[in-house]
Design a protein around this motif. Structure first.
Motif, PDB file in Angstrom:
ATOM      1  N   ASN A 129       0.531  -9.666 -15.396  1.00 34.99           N
ATOM      2  CA  ASN A 129       1.305  -8.854 -14.375  1.00 34.99           C
ATOM      3  C   ASN A 129       0.723  -7.477 -14.676  1.00 34.99           C
ATOM      4  O   ASN A 129       0.178  -6.921 -15.629  1.00 34.99           O
ATOM      5  N   HIS A 130       0.954  -6.809 -13.529  1.00 35.94           N
ATOM      6  CA  HIS A 130       1.035  -5.211 -13.584  1.00 35.94           C
ATOM      7  C   HIS A 130       2.444  -4.627 -13.559  1.00 35.94           C
ATOM      8  O   HIS A 130       3.520  -5.371 -13.769  1.00 35.94           O
ATOM      9  N   ASP A 131       2.454  -3.539 -12.589  1.00 33.63           N
ATOM     10  CA  ASP A 131       3.926  -2.836 -12.484  1.00 33.63           C
ATOM     11  C   ASP A 131       4.482  -3.259 -11.269  1.00 33.63           C
ATOM     12  O   ASP A 131       6.011  -3.545 -11.452  1.00 33.63           O
ATOM     13  N   TYR A 134       7.448  -6.133 -10.680  1.00 40.46           N
ATOM     14  CA  TYR A 134       8.839  -5.663 -11.158  1.00 40.46           C
ATOM     15  C   TYR A 134       9.717  -4.726 -10.205  1.00 40.46           C
ATOM     16  O   TYR A 134      10.832  -4.754 -10.531  1.00 40.46           O
ATOM     17  N   TRP A 162       2.591  -2.645 -18.676  1.00 40.40           N
ATOM     18  CA  TRP A 162       2.917  -2.394 -17.418  1.00 40.40           C
ATOM     19  C   TRP A 162       4.388  -2.642 -16.935  1.00 40.40           C
ATOM     20  O   TRP A 162       5.000  -2.295 -16.047  1.00 40.40           O
ATOM     21  N   ILE A 163       4.910  -3.720 -17.941  1.00 38.16           N
ATOM     22  CA  ILE A 163       6.487  -3.628 -17.509  1.00 38.16           C
ATOM     23  C   ILE A 163       7.243  -2.586 -17.814  1.00 38.16           C
ATOM     24  O   ILE A 163       8.204  -2.246 -17.045  1.00 38.16           O
ATOM     25  N   ARG A 165       6.139   0.475 -17.368  1.00 39.54           N
ATOM     26  CA  ARG A 165       5.888   1.353 -15.999  1.00 39.54           C
ATOM     27  C   ARG A 165       6.622   0.807 -14.826  1.00 39.54           C
ATOM     28  O   ARG A 165       6.824   1.517 -13.763  1.00 39.54           O
ATOM     29  N   GLY A 166       7.111  -0.500 -14.727  1.00 36.49           N
ATOM     30  CA  GLY A 166       7.720  -1.169 -13.459  1.00 36.49           C
ATOM     31  C   GLY A 166       9.227  -0.950 -13.735  1.00 36.49           C
ATOM     32  O   GLY A 166       9.659  -1.387 -13.059  1.00 36.49           O
ATOM     33  N   THR A 189       2.109   2.766 -23.593  1.00 37.82           N
ATOM     34  CA  THR A 189       2.253   4.044 -22.664  1.00 37.82           C
ATOM     35  C   THR A 189       2.973   5.301 -23.183  1.00 37.82           C
ATOM     36  O   THR A 189       3.881   5.121 -23.943  1.00 37.82           O
TER      37      THR A 189
END
Length: 256
Positions: A129-131, A134, A162-163, A165-166, A189
């Motif tokens: 996954n990325h952001d 989400y 990334w979660i 960030r999302g 992050t």
């Protein structure tokens, strides 16, 4: 419970030559390399030999989603040449994304078909996954749930940074997909005031994520290994050593 510790080689892409880093990473305590294209493109078998000569292995590797869609068998060949177990498509380009549940289910269907081919050869396909997965769609649903909802055969490499960030909660996602998670990226992050350096990413333990609180949830997943990654470190050695140290300190990697 400790996991094998892998290093996502994408973190070092700006510091060639990459193969020269392998012995150093092994000396830091890394058990595996998680490569991305083009690191292994020229000769997957030769890349495997270099990794193994340094005393490490390849558990999973990042690959194009289009490759899985167009010729999953060829990518299974590459996996076998590298001795890898998990094929990991990690991205949908922004210009291709559509804000509909049907589109994201379609991504899940591509992945599920690839997972079916891979399973016949004893291999696994996992989404990374990325952001953007989400961010709620207009109907209130999330892309990640559509992607992973198509087939239980599709597994998950969860990227905690990334979660965050999302706008989601890594703890909740670790619980939600515990039985689907085969790898955990401990990407850290900075907070909002730290985004001006290194694209806001930090070595594991130097950002805002409470990793110690997540350890019991990680241990309850089906993960086979954990992965260090930083998208733009100023110093790859400092990032790699600090992340490995944190993973040992919190009890996720051997040597704790």
């Amino acid at each position: 419970m400790t996991f094998p510790l892998a290093y996502q080689l994408y973190s070092s892409r700006n510091f060639p030559p990459l193969e020269a880093q392998l012995p150093e990473l092994a000396a830091m305590g890394y058990d595996a390399i998680e490569p991305w294209l083009p690191a292994y493109e020229a000769d997957p078998a030769a890349f495997r030999r270099a990794v193994e000569a340094a005393g490490m292995r390849i558990i999973g590797f990042h690959m194009p989603l289009a490759g899985l869609a167009e010729d999953p068998g060829a990518w299974c060949d590459i996996a076998e040449a590298m001795g890898a177990e998990v094929l990991i498509p990690p991205y949908v380009p922004q210009e291709e994304r559509q804000p509909t549940a049907a589109y994201w289910r379609g991504i899940g269907e591509i992945l599920a078909r690839g997972a079916e081919v891979a399973a016949k050869r004893g291999l696994t396909v996992a989404w990374h996954n990325h952001d953007f997965e989400y961010v709620a769609l207009p109907d209130g649903t999330r892309p990640i749930d559509h992607i992973l909802g198509v087939s239980e055969a599709l597994k998950f490499e969860i990227d905690c940074g990334w979660i965050v960030r999302g706008g989601a909660d890594p703890a909740e996602e670790l619980r939600r997909y515990a039985d689907r998670i085969v790898a955990i990226q401990l990407k850290d992050t900075a907070g909002p005031d730290g985004m001006s350096s290194e694209d806001g990413w930090r070595a594991t333990g130097d950002g805002i994520i409470d990793w110690q609180a997540l350890v019991p949830l990680m241990e309850a997943t089906a993960a086979t290994h954990v992965v260090a990654e930083h998208d733009n470190p100023a110093d790859w050695r400092a990032f790699a050593s600090r992340s490995a140290e944190t993973m040992r300190r919190i009890g996720l990697a051997k040597g704790s």
